[in-house]
Motif scaffolding. Structure first.
Motif, PDB file in Angstrom:
ATOM      1  N   ILE A  86       5.463  24.996 -13.809  1.00 11.64           N
ATOM      2  CA  ILE A  86       6.321  25.435 -13.487  1.00 11.64           C
ATOM      3  C   ILE A  86       7.289  24.101 -12.871  1.00 11.64           C
ATOM      4  N   ASP A  87       8.590  24.648 -13.422  1.00  9.19           N
ATOM      5  CA  ASP A  87       9.506  23.780 -13.341  1.00  9.19           C
ATOM      6  C   ASP A  87       9.323  22.521 -12.688  1.00  9.19           C
ATOM      7  N   PRO A  88       9.586  21.456 -13.692  1.00  6.19           N
ATOM      8  CA  PRO A  88       8.995  20.321 -12.583  1.00  6.19           C
ATOM      9  C   PRO A  88      10.112  20.102 -11.827  1.00  6.19           C
ATOM     10  N   LEU A  89      11.472  19.331 -12.489  1.00  4.63           N
ATOM     11  CA  LEU A  89      12.436  19.470 -11.991  1.00  4.63           C
ATOM     12  C   LEU A  89      13.176  19.608 -10.690  1.00  4.63           C
ATOM     13  N   ARG A  90      13.479  20.832 -11.032  1.00  8.57           N
ATOM     14  CA  ARG A  90      13.530  21.396 -10.083  1.00  8.57           C
ATOM     15  C   ARG A  90      12.620  22.058  -8.657  1.00  8.57           C
ATOM     16  N   TRP A  91      11.172  22.052  -8.964  1.00 13.81           N
ATOM     17  CA  TRP A  91      10.868  22.321  -7.489  1.00 13.81           C
ATOM     18  C   TRP A  91      10.106  21.391  -7.420  1.00 13.81           C
ATOM     19  N   TYR A  92       9.956  19.783  -7.875  1.00 15.67           N
ATOM     20  CA  TYR A  92       8.812  18.921  -7.306  1.00 15.67           C
ATOM     21  C   TYR A  92       9.996  17.389  -7.851  1.00 15.67           C
ATOM     22  N   GLY A  93      11.065  17.592  -8.038  1.00 17.15           N
ATOM     23  CA  GLY A  93      11.607  16.693  -8.562  1.00 17.15           C
ATOM     24  C   GLY A  93      11.061  15.450  -9.980  1.00 17.15           C
ATOM     25  N   GLU A  94      10.142  15.875 -10.728  1.00 19.20           N
ATOM     26  CA  GLU A  94      10.183  15.078 -12.120  1.00 19.20           C
ATOM     27  C   GLU A  94      10.874  15.445 -13.458  1.00 19.20           C
ATOM     28  N   GLU A  95      10.546  14.481 -14.060  1.00 20.04           N
ATOM     29  CA  GLU A  95      11.179  14.499 -15.591  1.00 20.04           C
ATOM     30  C   GLU A  95      10.371  15.356 -16.230  1.00 20.04           C
ATOM     31  N   PRO A  96      10.353  16.395 -16.856  1.00 20.56           N
ATOM     32  CA  PRO A  96       9.237  17.243 -17.787  1.00 20.56           C
ATOM     33  C   PRO A  96       8.877  15.942 -19.043  1.00 20.56           C
ATOM     34  N   VAL A  97       7.625  16.358 -18.734  1.00 22.94           N
ATOM     35  CA  VAL A  97       7.587  15.443 -19.844  1.00 22.94           C
ATOM     36  C   VAL A  97       7.316  16.140 -21.464  1.00 22.94           C
ATOM     37  N   PRO A  98       6.876  15.562 -22.360  1.00 24.92           N
ATOM     38  CA  PRO A  98       7.175  15.877 -23.773  1.00 24.92           C
ATOM     39  C   PRO A  98       5.584  17.325 -24.432  1.00 24.92           C
ATOM     40  N   ALA A  99       5.135  17.433 -23.228  1.00 25.92           N
ATOM     41  CA  ALA A  99       4.165  19.017 -23.697  1.00 25.92           C
ATOM     42  C   ALA A  99       3.995  19.564 -22.146  1.00 25.92           C
ATOM     43  N   MET A 100       5.270  19.609 -21.335  1.00 19.82           N
ATOM     44  CA  MET A 100       5.547  20.589 -20.590  1.00 19.82           C
ATOM     45  C   MET A 100       5.561  22.200 -21.299  1.00 19.82           C
ATOM     46  N   GLY A 101       5.184  22.766 -21.165  1.00 19.84           N
ATOM     47  CA  GLY A 101       4.858  24.343 -21.382  1.00 19.84           C
ATOM     48  C   GLY A 101       6.015  24.860 -21.027  1.00 19.84           C
ATOM     49  N   SER A 102       5.612  26.444 -21.895  1.00 23.37           N
ATOM     50  CA  SER A 102       7.231  27.157 -21.310  1.00 23.37           C
ATOM     51  C   SER A 102       7.597  27.216 -19.449  1.00 23.37           C
ATOM     52  N   VAL A 103       8.925  27.797 -19.208  1.00 19.94           N
ATOM     53  CA  VAL A 103       8.679  27.927 -17.485  1.00 19.94           C
ATOM     54  C   VAL A 103      10.060  29.410 -17.412  1.00 19.94           C
ATOM     55  N   VAL A 104       9.952  29.924 -17.148  1.00 14.72           N
ATOM     56  CA  VAL A 104      10.908  30.877 -16.247  1.00 14.72           C
ATOM     57  C   VAL A 104      11.196  30.630 -15.058  1.00 14.72           C
ATOM     58  N   PRO A 105      12.330  30.070 -14.339  1.00 10.46           N
ATOM     59  CA  PRO A 105      12.934  30.173 -13.971  1.00 10.46           C
ATOM     60  C   PRO A 105      13.196  31.427 -12.219  1.00 10.46           C
ATOM     61  N   GLU A 106      13.448  32.279 -12.396  1.00  8.96           N
ATOM     62  CA  GLU A 106      13.243  33.521 -12.071  1.00  8.96           C
ATOM     63  C   GLU A 106      12.352  33.235 -11.390  1.00  8.96           C
ATOM     64  N   ARG A 107      11.143  33.694 -11.930  1.00  7.70           N
ATOM     65  CA  ARG A 107       9.996  33.654 -11.831  1.00  7.70           C
ATOM     66  C   ARG A 107       9.205  33.012 -10.704  1.00  7.70           C
ATOM     67  N   ASP A 108       9.443  31.508 -11.401  1.00  8.68           N
ATOM     68  CA  ASP A 108       9.906  30.001 -10.028  1.00  8.68           C
ATOM     69  C   ASP A 108      10.166  30.591  -8.674  1.00  8.68           C
ATOM     70  N   ALA A 109      11.224  31.194  -8.869  1.00  9.63           N
ATOM     71  CA  ALA A 109      12.200  31.242  -7.746  1.00  9.63           C
ATOM     72  C   ALA A 109      11.551  32.210  -6.644  1.00  9.63           C
ATOM     73  N   PHE A 110      10.901  33.916  -7.399  1.00  8.06           N
ATOM     74  CA  PHE A 110      10.845  35.028  -6.866  1.00  8.06           C
ATOM     75  C   PHE A 110       9.241  33.926  -6.522  1.00  8.06           C
ATOM     76  N   ASP A 111       8.703  33.269  -6.919  1.00  9.07           N
ATOM     77  CA  ASP A 111       7.096  33.200  -6.559  1.00  9.07           C
ATOM     78  C   ASP A 111       7.259  32.057  -5.502  1.00  9.07           C
ATOM     79  N   ILE A 112       8.152  31.421  -5.289  1.00  9.32           N
ATOM     80  CA  ILE A 112       8.171  29.930  -4.481  1.00  9.32           C
ATOM     81  C   ILE A 112       8.735  31.222  -2.464  1.00  9.32           C
TER      82      ILE A 112
END
Ligand code: MN
Length: 264
Positions: free
Chosen positions: A86-112
């Motif tokens: 889940i995109d950390p910046l958009r949904w819980y206000g944290e900068e991404p760490v180097p080991a963050m995995g793949s993010v699908v913005p459309e799916r995040d928005a749909f799921d939330i």
């Protein structure tokens, strides 16, 4: 005469099957998104719902709230499935760490949108893996973006390379919690396919199971037996006819029946 009798019998059987099917609760299963060319859910979820006595219905990905509401009108419960980070910046206000995995913005928005609408209706919702993390984020919690680099002292492998019907690490389950009542165990080996985990719990939720390194492996909404999440994949076992976690789905389907009756 014989032909008429056969015909009547066929009609009767067809009607009986239809009537029987219509009493079963319909379980919505959230979709993943295949880059704009597909919206689908793994069969393991579908098969687990069927095994536990429900009717599975895959909910296609949409961000249109009106359409989402119309789809939710037609199901009695929702399973939020596993998947990407889940995109950390958009949904819980944290900068991404180097080991963050793949993010699908459309799916995040749909799921939330989906989980907020479903919980808002007091529908039963079961979050699995990403779905469990998403539930936490949707209601104000945060995540560890990457266990190996962020959870101090984590010594447990949470990304197993064993089959999905095989447990590789244990969890300790709080006695009397929903998960404990569903499967009747206080300690069990679970499968594990995640590198993220719940950090700060969302208000109104409590953790009910931990792995030995302190990672939250299950949670539930306080005062509710309808809304819960598990970090592992019970559908991996259930769809392979291993019954250790079947109770999670059976309980969920009982809750869906109650919701279905309330709706009428
Ligand atoms: Mn794990």
């Amino acid at each position: 005469m014989k032909r008429i009798l056969t015909f009547s019998l066929t009609l009767f059987l067809a009607f009986s099957l239809f009537a029987q099917g219509s009493n079963k609760p319909v379980i919505g299963i959230s979709s993943g998104w295949g880059g704009g060319s597909s919206t689908s859910a793994p069969l393991t979820y579908v098969e687990s719902v069927i095994r536990a006595g429900g009717v599975p219905m895959v909910i296609p990905l949409t961000e249109d709230p009106e359409l989402l509401a119309a789809m939710l009108d037609r199901v009695d419960a929702v399973i939020m499935t596993g998947g990407e980070d889940i995109d950390p910046l958009r949904w819980y206000g944290e900068e991404p760490v180097p080991a963050m995995g793949s993010v699908v913005p459309e799916r995040d928005a749909f799921d939330i949108a989906l989980i907020k609408m479903a919980v808002g209706r007091n529908m039963p919702v079961l979050g699995i893996c990403r779905g469990h993390q998403l539930m936490n984020v949707a209601f104000g919690g945060t995540l560890y973006q990457d266990i190996p680099s962020q959870v101090k002292g984590s010594s447990v492998k949470h990304r197993q390379k064993a089959p999905n019907y095989y447990g590789t690490h244990t969890i300790n389950i709080e006695k009397g919690s929903l998960l404990n009542r569903q499967i009747g165990l206080e300690k069990v080996a679970v499968n594990s396919y995640h590198h993220q985990a719940i950090k700060d719990l969302a208000p109104g939720f409590k953790a009910t199971a931990y792995s030995v390194d302190g990672v939250i492996e299950a949670m539930e909404k306080e005062g509710s037996s309808r809304v819960s999440g598990v970090q592992f994949h019970p559908e991996g076992f259930t769809s392979n006819n291993i019954n250790t976690f079947l109770g999670i789905f059976e309980h969920f389907i009982e809750e869906a029946k109650v919701y279905r009756a309330e709706k009428k």
